[in-house]
Write an enzyme that holds these catalytic residues in place. Structure first.
Site, mmCIF file in Angstrom:
data_model
loop_
_atom_site.group_PDB
_atom_site.id
_atom_site.type_symbol
_atom_site.label_atom_id
_atom_site.label_comp_id
_atom_site.label_asym_id
_atom_site.label_seq_id
_atom_site.Cartn_x
_atom_site.Cartn_y
_atom_site.Cartn_z
ATOM 1 N N TYR A 49 0.820 -1.217 0.000
ATOM 2 C CA TYR A 49 0.000 0.000 0.000
ATOM 3 C C TYR A 49 0.856 1.271 0.000
ATOM 4 O O TYR A 49 0.410 2.313 0.491
ATOM 5 C CB TYR A 49 -0.948 -0.019 1.204
ATOM 6 C CG TYR A 49 -2.189 -0.875 0.983
ATOM 7 C CD1 TYR A 49 -3.060 -0.610 -0.077
ATOM 8 C CD2 TYR A 49 -2.508 -1.925 1.852
ATOM 9 C CE1 TYR A 49 -4.198 -1.383 -0.277
ATOM 10 C CE2 TYR A 49 -3.650 -2.705 1.655
ATOM 11 C CZ TYR A 49 -4.488 -2.417 0.582
ATOM 12 O OH TYR A 49 -5.634 -3.165 0.386
ATOM 13 N N HIS A 115 -9.070 -7.079 -2.025
ATOM 14 C CA HIS A 115 -8.236 -6.141 -2.787
ATOM 15 C C HIS A 115 -8.111 -6.635 -4.223
ATOM 16 O O HIS A 115 -8.000 -7.841 -4.459
ATOM 17 C CB HIS A 115 -6.831 -6.051 -2.187
ATOM 18 C CG HIS A 115 -5.831 -5.487 -3.156
ATOM 19 N ND1 HIS A 115 -5.702 -4.141 -3.382
ATOM 20 C CD2 HIS A 115 -4.961 -6.091 -3.995
ATOM 21 C CE1 HIS A 115 -4.778 -3.945 -4.316
ATOM 22 N NE2 HIS A 115 -4.309 -5.107 -4.705
ATOM 23 N N GLU A 126 2.595 -5.889 -7.471
ATOM 24 C CA GLU A 126 1.985 -6.560 -6.313
ATOM 25 C C GLU A 126 2.265 -8.069 -6.350
ATOM 26 O O GLU A 126 2.527 -8.683 -5.315
ATOM 27 C CB GLU A 126 0.483 -6.267 -6.291
ATOM 28 C CG GLU A 126 0.209 -4.802 -5.984
ATOM 29 C CD GLU A 126 -1.229 -4.370 -6.232
ATOM 30 O OE1 GLU A 126 -2.080 -5.228 -6.567
ATOM 31 O OE2 GLU A 126 -1.502 -3.160 -6.085
#
Ligand code: RTP
Ligand code: MG
Length: 147
Positions: A49, A115, A126
């Site tokens: 994040y 998410h 990611e």
């Protein structure tokens, strides 16, 4: 083939929603190529994040994501990034349409169940943060030829 990183957050795992959420992506026609149940470390969650590092909710967000197991997944398919974002719905469940995951299962912005990567570039970053290349399984999925 386009890939995305999807992750059932600790609230979704505690509420035993993993199976239902996986089923939605299978039924839409995407292919699962990696998955694992993990309690993420603080550094890994902060990297995930990083774009929100300066926001007032950053500390609480990292506390929450590291508070219990997450179910991390890689899914493949045509336009999988945008299509799974559409399936997940708006960030704040107050704005999320019924029929979307957050519109069906979430009430609070801070506990919004899942998410999904917001771009192909974010997905690659990611995936690299959460999976080793050998954890990704390549296999022929007969469905892909008829979707
Ligand atoms: P995510 O990254 O978790 O898939 O969510 P998203 O793209 O829909 O939303 P994003 O803007 O990336 O925000 C990441 C997560 O931070 C929490 N949040 N809290 N208190 C607030 O104003 C606020 N804003 C965002 C949410 O849990 C959101 O999922
Ligand atoms: Mg986001």
């Amino acid at each position: 083939m386009e890939r995305t990183f999807l992750m059932v957050k600790p609230d979704g795992v505690r509420r035993q929603l993993v199976g239902r959420l996986v089923q939605r992506f299978e039924e839409r026609g995407f292919q699962l190529t990696a998955a694992k149940l993990v309690v993420f470390g603080r550094e890994q969650a902060e990297r995930h994040y990083a774009e929100h590092r300066e926001k007032p909710f950053f500390g609480e967000l990292v506390d929450f994501i590291t508070s219990g197991p997450c179910f991390a997944m890689i899914w493949e398919g045509d336009n999988v990034v945008q299509l799974t974002r559409n399936m997940i719905g708006k960030t704040d469940p107050l704005d999320a349409a019924p029929g979307t995951i957050r519109g069906d299962y979430a009430v609070h912005k801070g506990f919004n169940v899942i998410h999904g990567s917001d771009s192909v570039e974010s997905a690659e970053r990611e995936i690299a943060n959460f999976f080793r290349p050998e954890e990704v399984v390549a296999y022929d999925c007969p469905l892909q030829v008829c979707i």
